[in-house]
Design a protein around this motif. Structure first.
Motif, PDB file in Angstrom:
ATOM      1  N   GLU A 379       0.844  -1.192   0.000  1.00 24.64           N
ATOM      2  CA  GLU A 379       0.000   0.000   0.000  1.00 24.64           C
ATOM      3  C   GLU A 379       0.879   1.242   0.000  1.00 24.64           C
ATOM      4  OE1 GLU A 379      -3.821  -0.149   2.154  1.00 24.64           O
ATOM      5  OE2 GLU A 379      -2.900  -1.769   3.326  1.00 24.64           O
ATOM      6  N   LEU A 380       0.311   2.361  -0.433  1.00 18.81           N
ATOM      7  CA  LEU A 380       1.021   3.631  -0.482  1.00 18.81           C
ATOM      8  C   LEU A 380       0.245   4.688   0.282  1.00 18.81           C
ATOM      9  CD1 LEU A 380       1.812   4.012  -4.319  1.00 18.81           C
ATOM     10  CD2 LEU A 380       3.347   3.137  -2.557  1.00 18.81           C
ATOM     11  N   VAL A 381       0.985   5.575   0.942  1.00 15.62           N
ATOM     12  CA  VAL A 381       0.403   6.804   1.470  1.00 15.62           C
ATOM     13  C   VAL A 381       1.159   7.932   0.771  1.00 15.62           C
ATOM     14  CG1 VAL A 381      -0.131   8.220   3.467  1.00 15.62           C
ATOM     15  CG2 VAL A 381      -0.089   5.719   3.686  1.00 15.62           C
ATOM     16  N   ILE A 382       0.486   8.603  -0.132  1.00 14.15           N
ATOM     17  CA  ILE A 382       1.100   9.694  -0.887  1.00 14.15           C
ATOM     18  C   ILE A 382       1.026  10.967  -0.058  1.00 14.15           C
ATOM     19  CG2 ILE A 382       1.044  11.055  -3.007  1.00 14.15           C
ATOM     20  CD1 ILE A 382       1.773   8.171  -3.489  1.00 14.15           C
ATOM     21  N   THR A 383       2.165  11.640   0.090  1.00 17.18           N
ATOM     22  CA  THR A 383       2.216  12.867   0.866  1.00 17.18           C
ATOM     23  C   THR A 383       3.047  13.897   0.110  1.00 17.18           C
ATOM     24  OG1 THR A 383       2.632  13.763   3.081  1.00 17.18           O
ATOM     25  CG2 THR A 383       4.248  12.205   2.219  1.00 17.18           C
ATOM     26  N   ARG A 384       3.310  15.023   0.753  1.00  9.42           N
ATOM     27  CA  ARG A 384       4.123  16.071   0.114  1.00  9.42           C
ATOM     28  C   ARG A 384       5.096  16.604   1.151  1.00  9.42           C
ATOM     29  NH1 ARG A 384       4.794  21.390  -1.693  1.00  9.42           N
ATOM     30  NH2 ARG A 384       4.978  21.581  -3.966  1.00  9.42           N
ATOM     31  N   SER A 385       6.384  16.481   0.856  1.00 11.26           N
ATOM     32  CA  SER A 385       7.395  16.974   1.791  1.00 11.26           C
ATOM     33  C   SER A 385       7.354  18.497   1.856  1.00 11.26           C
ATOM     34  CB  SER A 385       8.793  16.517   1.348  1.00 11.26           C
ATOM     35  OG  SER A 385       9.207  17.228   0.190  1.00 11.26           O
ATOM     36  N   PRO A 415       3.267  15.061   6.211  1.00 17.42           N
ATOM     37  CA  PRO A 415       4.138  13.889   6.354  1.00 17.42           C
ATOM     38  C   PRO A 415       3.989  13.136   7.669  1.00 17.42           C
ATOM     39  CG  PRO A 415       5.344  15.681   5.323  1.00 17.42           C
ATOM     40  CD  PRO A 415       4.024  16.253   5.747  1.00 17.42           C
ATOM     41  N   TYR A 416       3.922  13.837   8.809  1.00 12.04           N
ATOM     42  CA  TYR A 416       3.825  13.123  10.078  1.00 12.04           C
ATOM     43  C   TYR A 416       2.500  12.367  10.184  1.00 12.04           C
ATOM     44  CZ  TYR A 416       8.075  15.188  11.979  1.00 12.04           C
ATOM     45  OH  TYR A 416       9.379  15.526  12.206  1.00 12.04           O
ATOM     46  N   GLU A 417       1.430  12.963   9.675  1.00 16.72           N
ATOM     47  CA  GLU A 417       0.145  12.276   9.687  1.00 16.72           C
ATOM     48  C   GLU A 417       0.138  11.137   8.678  1.00 16.72           C
ATOM     49  OE1 GLU A 417      -3.088  15.022   9.397  1.00 16.72           O
ATOM     50  OE2 GLU A 417      -2.332  16.279  11.025  1.00 16.72           O
ATOM     51  N   ALA A 418       0.914  11.281   7.593  1.00 17.33           N
ATOM     52  CA  ALA A 418       1.046  10.201   6.614  1.00 17.33           C
ATOM     53  C   ALA A 418       1.725   8.996   7.258  1.00 17.33           C
ATOM     54  CB  ALA A 418       1.841  10.679   5.406  1.00 17.33           C
ATOM     55  N   LEU A 419       2.745   9.244   8.096  1.00 18.66           N
ATOM     56  CA  LEU A 419       3.415   8.149   8.791  1.00 18.66           C
ATOM     57  C   LEU A 419       2.449   7.452   9.737  1.00 18.66           C
ATOM     58  CD1 LEU A 419       5.872   6.510   9.640  1.00 18.66           C
ATOM     59  CD2 LEU A 419       6.538   8.381  11.162  1.00 18.66           C
ATOM     60  N   ALA A 420       1.665   8.224  10.467  1.00 15.42           N
ATOM     61  CA  ALA A 420       0.675   7.635  11.383  1.00 15.42           C
ATOM     62  C   ALA A 420      -0.342   6.801  10.612  1.00 15.42           C
ATOM     63  CB  ALA A 420      -0.016   8.737  12.179  1.00 15.42           C
ATOM     64  N   LYS A 421      -0.775   7.306   9.460  1.00 16.90           N
ATOM     65  CA  LYS A 421      -1.720   6.575   8.621  1.00 16.90           C
ATOM     66  C   LYS A 421      -1.114   5.254   8.158  1.00 16.90           C
ATOM     67  CE  LYS A 421      -5.267   5.978   5.776  1.00 16.90           C
ATOM     68  NZ  LYS A 421      -6.631   5.671   6.275  1.00 16.90           N
ATOM     69  N   ALA A 422       0.158   5.288   7.756  1.00 15.96           N
ATOM     70  CA  ALA A 422       0.824   4.077   7.279  1.00 15.96           C
ATOM     71  C   ALA A 422       0.880   3.018   8.372  1.00 15.96           C
ATOM     72  CB  ALA A 422       2.229   4.415   6.790  1.00 15.96           C
ATOM     73  N   LYS A 423       1.161   3.431   9.612  1.00 13.30           N
ATOM     74  CA  LYS A 423       1.193   2.475  10.719  1.00 13.30           C
ATOM     75  C   LYS A 423      -0.176   1.835  10.938  1.00 13.30           C
ATOM     76  CE  LYS A 423       4.957   4.643  13.360  1.00 13.30           C
ATOM     77  NZ  LYS A 423       5.307   5.332  14.633  1.00 13.30           N
ATOM     78  N   GLN A 424      -1.221   2.634  10.756  1.00 15.70           N
ATOM     79  CA  GLN A 424      -2.584   2.100  10.921  1.00 15.70           C
ATOM     80  C   GLN A 424      -2.912   1.056   9.857  1.00 15.70           C
ATOM     81  OE1 GLN A 424      -5.137   5.532  10.789  1.00 15.70           O
ATOM     82  NE2 GLN A 424      -4.335   6.395  12.706  1.00 15.70           N
ATOM     83  N   LEU A 425      -2.296   1.169   8.694  1.00  7.97           N
ATOM     84  CA  LEU A 425      -2.575   0.245   7.590  1.00  7.97           C
ATOM     85  C   LEU A 425      -1.852  -1.083   7.727  1.00  7.97           C
ATOM     86  CD1 LEU A 425      -2.367   2.803   4.626  1.00  7.97           C
ATOM     87  CD2 LEU A 425      -4.438   1.687   5.483  1.00  7.97           C
ATOM     88  N   LEU A 426      -0.873  -1.157   8.626  1.00  2.00           N
ATOM     89  CA  LEU A 426      -0.133  -2.407   8.805  1.00  2.00           C
ATOM     90  C   LEU A 426      -1.019  -3.476   9.436  1.00  2.00           C
ATOM     91  CD1 LEU A 426       3.256  -1.079  10.241  1.00  2.00           C
ATOM     92  CD2 LEU A 426       2.879  -2.029   7.949  1.00  2.00           C
ATOM     93  N   PRO A 427      -0.801  -4.735   9.078  1.00  2.00           N
ATOM     94  CA  PRO A 427      -1.511  -5.811   9.782  1.00  2.00           C
ATOM     95  C   PRO A 427      -1.078  -5.845  11.243  1.00  2.00           C
ATOM     96  CG  PRO A 427       0.204  -6.696   8.347  1.00  2.00           C
ATOM     97  CD  PRO A 427       0.098  -5.238   8.037  1.00  2.00           C
ATOM     98  N   ASP A 428      -1.872  -6.492  12.076  1.00  2.00           N
ATOM     99  CA  ASP A 428      -1.606  -6.494  13.517  1.00  2.00           C
ATOM    100  C   ASP A 428      -0.345  -7.258  13.885  1.00  2.00           C
ATOM    101  OD1 ASP A 428      -3.825  -4.950  14.015  1.00  2.00           O
ATOM    102  OD2 ASP A 428      -5.136  -6.683  14.339  1.00  2.00           O
TER     103      ASP A 428
END
Length: 436
Positions: A379-385, A415-428
């Motif tokens: 999966e991807l979380v597209i963000t903008r630096s 970006p910081y919220e994108a990182l948080a979103k990516a962690k939420q998308l990980l399997p348990d």
């Protein structure tokens, strides 16, 4: 007393910020001009500071900064005083100019800038009177670094090109050793559309009497390097023929490797960096130091190589930010770098479930980047630096859609919220990671 010290530090920080502001107000480094004369003119008026020390000069497409850091570490372990110029920086501009492993202090940066600023302004005036643009950010930064190193003074400078080689501002220096990391297609609008053209430009760092040390290259790039080296270089050493990694295994967030160098073998070295490409960078660094100190004829002390290996680092290159869940930071910015990154995800991490947090700068081959990673990111979380050069989220989503299903592409501008979103998308549980 402490208050006085804090006030002094604050003043130096303010003065350094003013210097950096003046540098950044110039033509930016992504708009590097293919010219050498203005940089040479500035250096000449300052007494040729780049001739005050010996130089190991690095070019290539990927791996330059890591290899430069590794060379620096080995040289310092040998007792030499080392300057290092690399780009770009991760947090502070001071990171680019390093003396004995530490970024240049604000105090030194300000003092040397105050010394050279009148001459910079003089050259700017001369150039404008000749109908030429003023000195660019990278041209001034390069000479500033040369002046810092001369003032220190240092014994040797490990020098990374900004772009290309022949017309890069760093090329006013003369390389004792010219080091080539792997060459791929990048900056094709400036360097050429083929590997041969790009390598020809990069080979411009080879000077009369330079010893050339090159990583494994594709045939077109190697032919260009060999052609230039045969005309002016003293000798050339190739990865695969003259040095290589003979054993490689992954250990806990590190690697254990054995290497064959120009004159010896070193067994079971532990290097705290990830990715097979980093072990290739390390043996390239050892070979470069052997070429520099003894023309490739004298063995380095085993303890020096072993201690250097244990202390190397490469911030922003498969850097482990967190272990649970695993969060990796990697600055791959072109298809060649993405290919090495993909191999590391497979070989070093056993192809985990990876969620990528992606931002790409304008002018980079985002299409090729996504193509190389399409089978390795779930999966991807597209963000903008925060960079002014960052590609728009809309454009990135459009390109990513060629390689990923729509429901696997997510958007989070911050970006910081994108990182948080990516962690939420990980399997348990299971083998999982976030790649930033």
């Amino acid at each position: 007393m402490s208050s006085d010290f804090d006030d002094l530090e604050d003043r130096f920080q303010e003065a350094a910020s003013d210097v950096i502001f003046k540098l950044l107000a110039r033509v930016p480094e992504n708009n590097i001009r293919p010219r050498l004369e203005p940089t040479a003119r500035l250096a000449a008026l300052l007494g040729e500071p780049q001739n005050s020390y010996r130089v190991i000069h690095l070019t290539g497409t990927n791996g330059k900064t890591s290899t430069a850091r590794f060379i620096d570490q080995i040289l310092r372990e040998l007792g030499l005083r080392v300057g290092r110029l690399t780009s770009p920086h991760l947090v502070r501009l001071n990171e680019r100019i390093v003396i004995d492993g530490d970024p240049v202090s604000n105090e030194v940066l300000v003092a040397i800038w105050n010394d050279i600023e009148p001459i910079v302004e003089l050259v700017d005036e001369q150039l404008e009177s000749e109908g030429e643009p003023k000195l660019t950010f990278f041209e001034v930064l390069t000479v500033l670094a040369f002046a810092v190193f001369a003032d220190a003074p240092v014994d040797v400078v490990v020098l990374e090109v900004g772009m290309g080689g022949s017309w890069d501002a760093t090329n006013i220096a003369t390389a004792d050793v010219a080091v080539f990391t792997p060459i791929g297609l990048d900056h094709t609008d400036r360097l050429g559309s083929t590997l041969a053209e790009i390598a020809q430009t990069k080979a411009g760092i080879i000077k009369n009497g330079s010893i050339v040390v090159t990583a494994a290259q594709q045939s077109e790039a190697l032919a260009a390097i060999e052609s230039v080296s045969s005309g002016v270089g003293e000798r050339i050493f190739f990865a695969g023929r003259d040095f290589d990694v003979t054993k490689h295994e992954n250990i806990d967030f590190a690697q254990r490797i054995s290497i064959r160098t120009l004159v010896s073998d070193y067994q079971d070295l532990e290097i705290p960096v990830l990715g097979k490409h980093q072990s290739d960078n390390f043996v390239l660094a050892v070979a470069a130091v052997e070429a520099f100190l003894g023309g490739g004829q004298h063995r380095l002390v085993d303890d020096v190589v072993r201690a250097s290996a244990a202390q190397i680092s490469s911030p922003g290159r498969l850097q482990v930010l967190e272990k649970s869940p695993l969060v990796l930071l990697d600055a791959a910015h072109n298809p060649h770098g993405a290919k090495a990154l993909a191999a590391a995800l497979k070989d070093d991490f056993d192809a985990p479930y990876v969620v990528g947090v992606i931002s790409v700068l304008q002018g980079k081959d985002a299409d090729g980047f996504f193509a190389e990673l399409s089978e390795h990111l779930v999966e991807l979380v597209i963000t903008r630096s925060g960079s002014d050069r960052a590609m728009s989220i809309e454009d990135l989503v459009e390109i990513a859609s060629k390689y990923f299903e729509p429901d696997s592409i997510h958007v989070e501008p911050k970006p910081y919220e994108a990182l948080a979103k990516a962690k939420q998308l990980l399997p348990d549980n299971g083998n999982r990671a976030v790649l930033v």
